[in-house]
Design an enzyme around this catalytic site. Structure first.
Site, PDB file in Angstrom:
ATOM      1  N   HIS A 163      19.486  95.426 -42.764  1.00  0.00           N
ATOM      2  CA  HIS A 163      18.672  96.264 -43.863  1.00  0.00           C
ATOM      3  C   HIS A 163      17.089  96.492 -43.288  1.00  0.00           C
ATOM      4  CE1 HIS A 163      16.859  96.519 -47.753  1.00  0.00           C
ATOM      5  NE2 HIS A 163      15.899  96.670 -47.538  1.00  0.00           N
ATOM      6  N   GLU A 164      16.483  95.636 -42.623  1.00  0.00           N
ATOM      7  CA  GLU A 164      14.866  95.871 -41.606  1.00  0.00           C
ATOM      8  C   GLU A 164      14.736  96.844 -41.001  1.00  0.00           C
ATOM      9  OE1 GLU A 164      12.872  94.756 -44.592  1.00  0.00           O
ATOM     10  OE2 GLU A 164      13.885  92.986 -45.768  1.00  0.00           O
ATOM     11  N   HIS A 210      14.477 100.254 -42.231  1.00  0.00           N
ATOM     12  CA  HIS A 210      13.330 100.657 -42.658  1.00  0.00           C
ATOM     13  C   HIS A 210      12.552 101.128 -41.014  1.00  0.00           C
ATOM     14  CE1 HIS A 210      13.357  99.729 -46.463  1.00  0.00           C
ATOM     15  NE2 HIS A 210      13.294  98.608 -46.758  1.00  0.00           N
ATOM     16  N   GLU A 221      13.885 103.077 -48.250  1.00  0.00           N
ATOM     17  CA  GLU A 221      14.966 102.065 -48.761  1.00  0.00           C
ATOM     18  C   GLU A 221      16.263 102.604 -49.054  1.00  0.00           C
ATOM     19  OE1 GLU A 221      14.736  98.805 -49.373  1.00  0.00           O
ATOM     20  OE2 GLU A 221      12.788  98.382 -50.289  1.00  0.00           O
TER      21      GLU A 221
END
Length: 496
Positions: free
Chosen positions: A263-264, A267, A293
């Site tokens: 997830h990160e 980003h 996001e």
């Protein structure tokens, strides 16, 4: 020096200070000893004040007006002037004393939350939370008065410009109505299938770190311009040329930590893909948190939780942990990654129930801001709201209103962007699949370059040169919509 060049110079100075501030925030969460918190509060308050003096100063206002009158600017320069003006209007609404007070309060609240969350002690956290809320509300009201926006929209605009409460209400009310029957159908279909074979631990944390860094590299993360560390709450910070990512680990399970990492990484890939020639300029920064996001959730939800990705990753994970057997097949790992259940923790939730966690926080924020909910009553309201949405109540505040860092860092108005980002991710990935063709086949063999290049071209490199919907329109042919997300859920959980 032209007026526009003067504007760029001011922005570059403020942007460089902002980069230093971002590294200090990362250090506070990942490296700093607890005893450094008071000093860190003063450091961040000073940097925030220095940035504010530039962003709201008369020289900035004069440079914006003079640059606006230049008729020789290209589209990116004009967009930079427009974005500078938007930020200037928000900055001039805030007195410097309030900016400094917010920075100090948020630094102190973070230290309180770090102790209160594992201790399940909301009473201890409440005074710091109340201070952060009051200061955030005061700042939001000042900006609302200056911009003519309603209070909550002015606060949301700090994370996603041009997003109305009416738009969010329509999307969230629609999903809240869609979820109960769909969730029942998904759980019933899941019950009819064989459950996944358990993944027997323990999983050495150092082995997890090494395996996840290999996955980050495969996805395209540039370790010459970033790193992965550990913190109480996963996040991505730093700067585009020095991205700082964190996750948290458990030796009893590895998938939650892995999902936090990927997830990160989404980003981070967005940050690393921003146009370097516009570094430290408003137009060169990420458009907003909906697109941000969407990039994290494109990687985590659209790619990594898929059968195609597990075909690539399963043998690597088995080798990393010294495991073998049917539990480590791609099919079994994909079944674990796509497992749906009613759960308490937002960052560990599946993509079907995740929006419910965001809708809960959004509704609570609205109630707090209107005065309908006192912060002291937050634990009860949290439990009531989660029960209404998912039929469960958290057994503790640690698994309820203490689980997130956001409110203790003054980030009221951030939460809606998570689920809007998930819907955006489904739309973006659907467009990429249509335009690239055999995306799943490429993912199965670990060839992520075509997809990353598509994201670089259509999302990352656009930075803030247009609005979220303008960027989406160019990339996907449509402004943000919800049908792609629902179609994705139907395909993965009921048709697959």
């Amino acid at each position: 020096m032209t007026a526009y060049a003067a504007l760029e110079a001011l922005n570059a100075r403020a942007g460089t200070l902002g980069e230093a501030l971002s590294i200090l925030h990362w250090d506070q969460q990942a490296m700093m000893p607890a005893g450094g918190n008071d000093s860190r509060g003063e450091q961040t308050a000073l940097l925030e004040t220095m940035i504010h003096e530039i962003a709201a100063g008369p020289a900035m206002g004069e440079a914006i007006e003079a640059a606006s009158a230049q008729n020789d600017l290209d589209p990116w320069q004009r967009a930079n002037v427009a974005e500078s003006r938007r930020r200037y209007l928000r900055a001039t609404a805030l007195p410097a004393e309030l900016v400094a007070a917010k920075a100090r309060a948020e630094s102190q609240a973070f230290a309180v939350w770090q102790q209160a969350r594992p201790a399940d002690d909301f009473v201890a956290a409440l005074p710091a939370l109340r201070t952060c809320f009051n200061l955030a509300r005061q700042a939001g009201q000042a900006i609302a008065d200056a911009t003519g926006q309603p209070l909550y929209e002015a606060m949301i605009a700090g994370f996603e410009p041009d997003l109305s409460v009416a738009e969010i209400d329509a999307v969230f009310d629609d999903y809240a109505a869609f979820l109960p029957d769909f969730l029942d159908n998904v759980l019933a279909a899941q019950h009819r299938r064989e459950p996944p074979i358990p993944l027997e631990g323990p999983f050495d944390i150092e082995l997890q770190k090494a395996a996840f860094q290999d996955i980050m590299g495969a996805l395209g993360f540039d370790f010459d311009h970033g790193r992965l560390d550990t913190s109480a709450h996963p996040f991505c910070g730093g700067t585009p040329s020095d991205v700082r990512m964190t996750t948290r680990y458990s030796d009893g399970a590895f998938l939650d930590a892995m999902m936090g990492v990927v997830h990160e990484t989404g980003h981070a890939l967005y940050e690393q893909g921003l146009p370097a020639q516009w570094a430290r300029q408003p137009v060169g920064q990420a458009r907003g948190m909906v697109l941000h996001e969407s990039q994290s959730l494109t990687i985590e939800m659209q790619i990594v939780r898929s059968q195609a990705f597990m075909t690539f990753a399963a043998p690597k994970l088995a080798q990393a942990f010294g495991k073998s057997g049917p539990a480590w097949s791609a099919e079994n790992l994909a079944s674990h990654a796509a497992r749906v259940e009613r759960s308490f923790i937002r960052v560990e939730a599946d993509e079907v129930t995740y929006p419910a966690h965001v809708i809960l926080r959004y509704r609570l924020e609205k109630a707090m801001l209107t005065g309908d909910l006192d912060l002291a009553d937050l634990p009860q309201a949290w439990g009531d709201g989660l029960e209404a949405l998912l039929g469960i109540r958290p057994p503790s505040d640690r698994e309820g209103c203490l689980q997130d860092i956001h409110w203790y860092s003054g980030a009221f108005g951030y939460f809606p962007t998570y689920s809007l980002g998930a819907m955006c991710a489904a739309q973006v990935f659907a467009a990429a699949r249509e335009q690239l063709g055999e995306v799943e086949a490429q993912i199965e063999v670990g060839d992520f370059a075509p997809l990353l290049n598509w994201l670089r071209t259509n999302i990352h490199s656009k930075a803030s040169s247009g609005s979220t919907n303008e960027i989406l329109m160019a990339a996907t042919g449509s402004a943000l919509r919800t049908d792609a997300f629902k179609a994705h859920l139907q395909r993965r959980y009921l048709d697959g």
